[in-house]
Write an enzyme that holds these catalytic residues in place. Sequence first.
Site, PDB file in Angstrom:
ATOM      1  N   LYS A  83       0.839  -1.199   0.000  1.00 22.40           N
ATOM      2  CA  LYS A  83       0.000   0.000   0.000  1.00 22.40           C
ATOM      3  C   LYS A  83       0.878   1.254   0.000  1.00 22.40           C
ATOM      4  O   LYS A  83       1.907   1.300   0.692  1.00 22.40           O
ATOM      5  CB  LYS A  83      -0.909  -0.040   1.226  1.00 22.40           C
ATOM      6  CG  LYS A  83      -1.930   1.082   1.337  1.00 22.40           C
ATOM      7  CD  LYS A  83      -2.803   0.828   2.568  1.00 22.40           C
ATOM      8  CE  LYS A  83      -3.766   1.970   2.849  1.00 22.40           C
ATOM      9  NZ  LYS A  83      -4.571   1.708   4.070  1.00 22.40           N
ATOM     10  N   SER A 158      -9.282   2.547   3.710  1.00 19.93           N
ATOM     11  CA  SER A 158      -8.394   3.183   2.764  1.00 19.93           C
ATOM     12  C   SER A 158      -7.573   2.209   1.930  1.00 19.93           C
ATOM     13  O   SER A 158      -6.876   2.621   1.012  1.00 19.93           O
ATOM     14  CB  SER A 158      -7.456   4.141   3.506  1.00 19.93           C
ATOM     15  OG  SER A 158      -6.600   3.448   4.388  1.00 19.93           O
ATOM     16  N   SER A 182      -9.615   0.512   7.930  1.00 16.17           N
ATOM     17  CA  SER A 182      -9.089   0.535   6.560  1.00 16.17           C
ATOM     18  C   SER A 182      -8.628  -0.805   6.011  1.00 16.17           C
ATOM     19  O   SER A 182      -8.318  -0.909   4.827  1.00 16.17           O
ATOM     20  CB  SER A 182      -7.931   1.533   6.459  1.00 16.17           C
ATOM     21  OG  SER A 182      -8.410   2.845   6.615  1.00 16.17           O
TER      22      SER A 182
END
Length: 471
Positions: A83, A158, A182
């Site tokens: 990520k 997220s 997230s």
Amino acid sequence: MTTFEERTTVHAFRDDALGEHDAVGLAEAIRRGEVGAAEAARAAAERVRAVEARLNAVQVHIDAPVHATGAAGAFAGVPTFVKDNTDYLGLPTGHGSTAFTPRAARRHAPFARQFLSSGVTVLGKTRLPEFGFSPTTEYEGAEPVRNPWNTSRSAGGSSGGSAALVAAGAVPIAHANDGGGSIRIPAACCGLVGLKPTRGRVLANALSHRLPLDIVSDGVVSRSVRDTAAFLAAAERYWRNPKLPPLGLVEGPSERRLRIGFLLDSPNGVRCDPATRAAVTETAATLERLGHTVEPVEPALDPRFTEDFLTYWGLLSFLIGATGRTLGADFDRHRMDGLSRGLREAYLENWRRTPGVLRRLKRTREAYAAAFRGLDLLLSPVLAHTTPPIGRLSPAVPYPALIERILAYVAFTPLDNVVGTPSLSVPAVSTTEDGMPIGVMFSGRPGSERTLLEVAFALEADRPFRRVQDA
């Protein structure tokens, strides 16, 4: 002609080196010599290219990924992504923001090293909303990350980019992290397994040590329970926190019968929608059929919890705005998106409340512990309503309306971030009327990842999780 507003399902599953393997299955095939690590990386890169134009999940590609030839690890040779809020040597870390020009990282972040110790082949970095603040991976001036089950819907946030790639079959597993839901939110939206570990179970990122309350944990999103279990075992072999009970490799359900509390509505009064209620209720009935005791509970949280968490969220945006030049010399807080700016401005109106907010948030562990008296786990929704369409939670929506919508959606996940307890999203058996996944959430005491995984294994064995290629 098909438009994104119409139902469009996207996946990359095909007859290639990856097949329909999960990460554990692919690693076993590589160890047996049936598939080469380089061959797996090429197949994954081709799959990413096949879906990326419709999913918009990738931030950075590595042109020549280094595969872990001969590496001894649970996921040796398995292709994956990191990520884009985590440093990976030589790649820029953009945090989903256009407020600065990111520069190449000089070293791997501690968690990146822990993740790499499992033997994975990193193909690049996945997209996230600005600084991970949003529960959807959308932007003011760029294409959103789209959900493989229905490209008119959010992939969650997220860790939306990671979840979209894994759900679509581009890679079997990917890095994710969770500061308010997230990992669990995109897992719920995309029909995946997403476990937020106990605070301190894996190595913390650099920012965590500087925060008054560390709410972020790193992990993965995966298509199978055994992949998440194998990740945690591999992470523990690299580094184990002596303050937590050892975990080891969890390989299936337990014979132990549990007492599980369940709730359908948020302790702070947000009611979930009918489809979500049905998913949680059905899961409770399945658990009872499997021999567990399930009973309703009503945790007694401070009624100011949501407001306090929102203030802390705003403090994080304020701190980023104040220290952004450490990210890039050209950082301009005025270029932060509407959600980030709104959080910051709301915080500046209430900053005097900060000491009381922090005290109350830290005391939340007492109410949480009280809710667990006599119980082993809590079952709840992940989100208060089903996956929204692209645009509903966009940072371009005026902040007052946007934050109201977010708080009515993300009503369950932040509690475990504040307390530091482990929490797991798994796909429910039931779906929305149009076939979208719904996640249900299990939360436990600190260090109880084994119990969470054992329950998830039992549910997966009882009714295998639906796959996007069968939708």
